[in-house]
Motif scaffolding. Structure first.
Motif, PDB file in Angstrom:
ATOM      1  N   SER A 164      -1.333   5.083   9.164  1.00 31.24           N
ATOM      2  CA  SER A 164      -1.449   6.954   9.127  1.00 31.24           C
ATOM      3  C   SER A 164      -1.561   7.649   7.860  1.00 31.24           C
ATOM      4  O   SER A 164      -2.536   8.748   7.069  1.00 31.24           O
ATOM      5  CB  SER A 164      -0.862   7.191   9.922  1.00 31.24           C
ATOM      6  OG  SER A 164      -0.533   7.099  11.394  1.00 31.24           O
ATOM      7  N   ILE A 165      -0.102   7.178   6.861  1.00 26.72           N
ATOM      8  CA  ILE A 165      -0.731   7.493   5.672  1.00 26.72           C
ATOM      9  C   ILE A 165      -1.455   7.407   4.616  1.00 26.72           C
ATOM     10  O   ILE A 165      -1.412   8.195   4.382  1.00 26.72           O
ATOM     11  CB  ILE A 165       1.188   7.256   5.623  1.00 26.72           C
ATOM     12  CG1 ILE A 165       1.933   7.730   6.409  1.00 26.72           C
ATOM     13  CG2 ILE A 165       1.566   7.374   3.698  1.00 26.72           C
ATOM     14  CD1 ILE A 165       3.561   6.989   5.342  1.00 26.72           C
ATOM     15  N   TYR A 199      -4.224   8.970   6.075  1.00 26.51           N
ATOM     16  CA  TYR A 199      -4.489  10.491   5.293  1.00 26.51           C
ATOM     17  C   TYR A 199      -4.613  10.582   3.672  1.00 26.51           C
ATOM     18  O   TYR A 199      -5.961  11.492   3.675  1.00 26.51           O
ATOM     19  CB  TYR A 199      -2.804  11.203   5.782  1.00 26.51           C
ATOM     20  CG  TYR A 199      -3.456  12.449   5.253  1.00 26.51           C
ATOM     21  CD1 TYR A 199      -3.434  14.063   5.829  1.00 26.51           C
ATOM     22  CD2 TYR A 199      -3.029  12.563   3.552  1.00 26.51           C
ATOM     23  CE1 TYR A 199      -3.940  15.080   5.303  1.00 26.51           C
ATOM     24  CE2 TYR A 199      -2.748  13.724   2.955  1.00 26.51           C
ATOM     25  CZ  TYR A 199      -2.940  15.417   3.554  1.00 26.51           C
ATOM     26  OH  TYR A 199      -3.406  16.482   3.131  1.00 26.51           O
ATOM     27  N   LEU A 225      -1.095  14.222  10.654  1.00 26.15           N
ATOM     28  CA  LEU A 225      -0.492  14.186   8.904  1.00 26.15           C
ATOM     29  C   LEU A 225      -0.569  15.670   8.228  1.00 26.15           C
ATOM     30  O   LEU A 225      -1.577  15.441   8.224  1.00 26.15           O
ATOM     31  CB  LEU A 225      -0.039  12.778   8.468  1.00 26.15           C
ATOM     32  CG  LEU A 225       0.448  11.337   8.932  1.00 26.15           C
ATOM     33  CD1 LEU A 225       0.849  10.672   8.361  1.00 26.15           C
ATOM     34  CD2 LEU A 225       2.128  11.839   9.747  1.00 26.15           C
ATOM     35  N   PHE A 227       2.358  14.427   3.138  1.00 26.20           N
ATOM     36  CA  PHE A 227       2.419  12.908   3.107  1.00 26.20           C
ATOM     37  C   PHE A 227       1.624  13.181   2.231  1.00 26.20           C
ATOM     38  O   PHE A 227       1.143  11.821   1.918  1.00 26.20           O
ATOM     39  CB  PHE A 227       1.948  12.285   4.383  1.00 26.20           C
ATOM     40  CG  PHE A 227       3.233  12.822   5.593  1.00 26.20           C
ATOM     41  CD1 PHE A 227       4.658  11.606   5.807  1.00 26.20           C
ATOM     42  CD2 PHE A 227       3.478  13.458   6.331  1.00 26.20           C
ATOM     43  CE1 PHE A 227       5.733  11.877   6.747  1.00 26.20           C
ATOM     44  CE2 PHE A 227       4.617  14.150   6.981  1.00 26.20           C
ATOM     45  CZ  PHE A 227       5.355  12.811   7.001  1.00 26.20           C
ATOM     46  N   LYS A 233      10.437  10.330   3.715  1.00 26.11           N
ATOM     47  CA  LYS A 233       9.371  10.856   4.557  1.00 26.11           C
ATOM     48  C   LYS A 233       9.253   9.993   5.683  1.00 26.11           C
ATOM     49  O   LYS A 233       8.615  10.327   6.687  1.00 26.11           O
ATOM     50  CB  LYS A 233       8.662  11.612   3.949  1.00 26.11           C
ATOM     51  CG  LYS A 233       8.493  12.877   3.340  1.00 26.11           C
ATOM     52  CD  LYS A 233       7.239  13.409   2.514  1.00 26.11           C
ATOM     53  CE  LYS A 233       7.618  14.576   2.190  1.00 26.11           C
ATOM     54  NZ  LYS A 233       6.694  15.151   1.412  1.00 26.11           N
ATOM     55  N   LEU A 255       9.643  10.593  10.054  1.00 28.90           N
ATOM     56  CA  LEU A 255       8.176   9.913  10.427  1.00 28.90           C
ATOM     57  C   LEU A 255       8.025   8.810  11.585  1.00 28.90           C
ATOM     58  O   LEU A 255       8.427   8.596  12.568  1.00 28.90           O
ATOM     59  CB  LEU A 255       7.216   9.889   9.508  1.00 28.90           C
ATOM     60  CG  LEU A 255       5.883   9.475  10.792  1.00 28.90           C
ATOM     61  CD1 LEU A 255       5.123  10.818  11.377  1.00 28.90           C
ATOM     62  CD2 LEU A 255       4.428   9.443   9.584  1.00 28.90           C
ATOM     63  N   LYS A 302       6.724  12.674  17.515  1.00 30.47           N
ATOM     64  CA  LYS A 302       5.260  13.261  16.490  1.00 30.47           C
ATOM     65  C   LYS A 302       3.146  13.539  17.278  1.00 30.47           C
ATOM     66  O   LYS A 302       3.777  12.078  17.699  1.00 30.47           O
ATOM     67  CB  LYS A 302       5.209  12.408  15.413  1.00 30.47           C
ATOM     68  CG  LYS A 302       4.165  12.577  14.172  1.00 30.47           C
ATOM     69  CD  LYS A 302       4.140  14.004  13.383  1.00 30.47           C
ATOM     70  CE  LYS A 302       3.559  14.473  12.589  1.00 30.47           C
ATOM     71  NZ  LYS A 302       3.346  15.743  12.105  1.00 30.47           N
TER      72      LYS A 302
END
Length: 236
Positions: free
Chosen positions: A15-16, A19, A77, A81, A193, A197, A203
């Motif tokens: 996910s990070i 993004y 996110l 991030f 972070k 998370l 979330k």
């Protein structure tokens, strides 16, 4: 239990990256706008940055397909991030979306600062990928390993045009504050972070893909994001 931890870790990691890759190629559109206005005859630099943009888009599509194969949407996110988001905020005092592109075009010192920020971000990304390729959770996922190998191959060409421009201009070297900021952002993400998370079961996930609203551009049209065929879309 270990399988659940592994899946959650990869979910957060993917996910990070999704993004950041999306934020990367959309932010490069602003850089291209500045370069084309400042140096319309510097075709080598423009082509190199256009390739950087295409690579970032390609990386984003690979992560999107990885999530599609898993049958889940990425976590929702925001800029907290994003490495480049935080870097621009701390160095320029405003978000990427509020960055004054015309001022960057007009002022050499601001454009030099932007080049240093992008170069440091890409070098940080390369070092992080090297570490992830040795991570046992990442190594357990063959598709994710192929993605990170592609990124490792692409990354050096991403900071090269900015480094080259700075060298030709005999621009001032990296400031201590800029290097400290890069280290701070990376440490903040890695040790604060990401764990928060990881441990947050509430979330929410995205309901659409980040590129849903992307405008088509001459530097990199939106690629379809269908299923991955082994040995094709994931490898050059």
């Amino acid at each position: 239990m270990m399988s659940g931890i592994r899946q959650r870790y990869l979910d957060v990691l993917g996910s990070i990256y999704l993004y950041n890759e999306h934020r990367g190629y959309t932010a490069i559109d602003r850089v291209l706008q500045a370069v084309r206005a400042r140096s319309p005859d510097d075709l080598d630099l423009i082509r190199a940055i256009e390739q950087h943009r295409r690579d970032e888009r390609k990386h984003y599509v690979m992560f999107r397909r990885w999530f599609e194969l898993r049958g889940v949407m990425p976590l929702a996110l925001d800029r907290r991030f994003g490495h480049i988001d935080r870097f621009v905020e701390l160095v320029f005092g405003r978000t990427i979306d509020r960055l004054d592109t015309q001022a960057v075009i007009d002022r050499d010192d601001l454009f030099e600062r932007l080049c240093r920020v992008i170069s440091l971000t890409e070098q940080r990304g390369y070092r992080q990928v090297e570490a992830l390729l040795a991570n046992r959770f990442v190594r357990s996922d063959p598709v994710l390993m192929r993605i990170f190998r592609v990124i490792r191959q692409d990354e050096p060409s991403h900071w090269a045009p900015y480094e080259g421009w700075l060298a030709r201009r005999r621009a001032r070297p990296y400031r201590r504050r800029e290097r400290w900021t890069d280290t701070f952002i990376h440490s903040e993400l890695l040790f604060l972070k990401l764990p928060v998370l990881f441990l947050n079961p509430f979330k929410r996930r995205r309901t659409d893909w980040p590129d849903a609203a992307d405008a088509q551009s001459a530097t990199g049209s939106a690629a379809p994001a269908g299923p991955i065929a082994p040995g094709t879309a994931m490898e050059r």
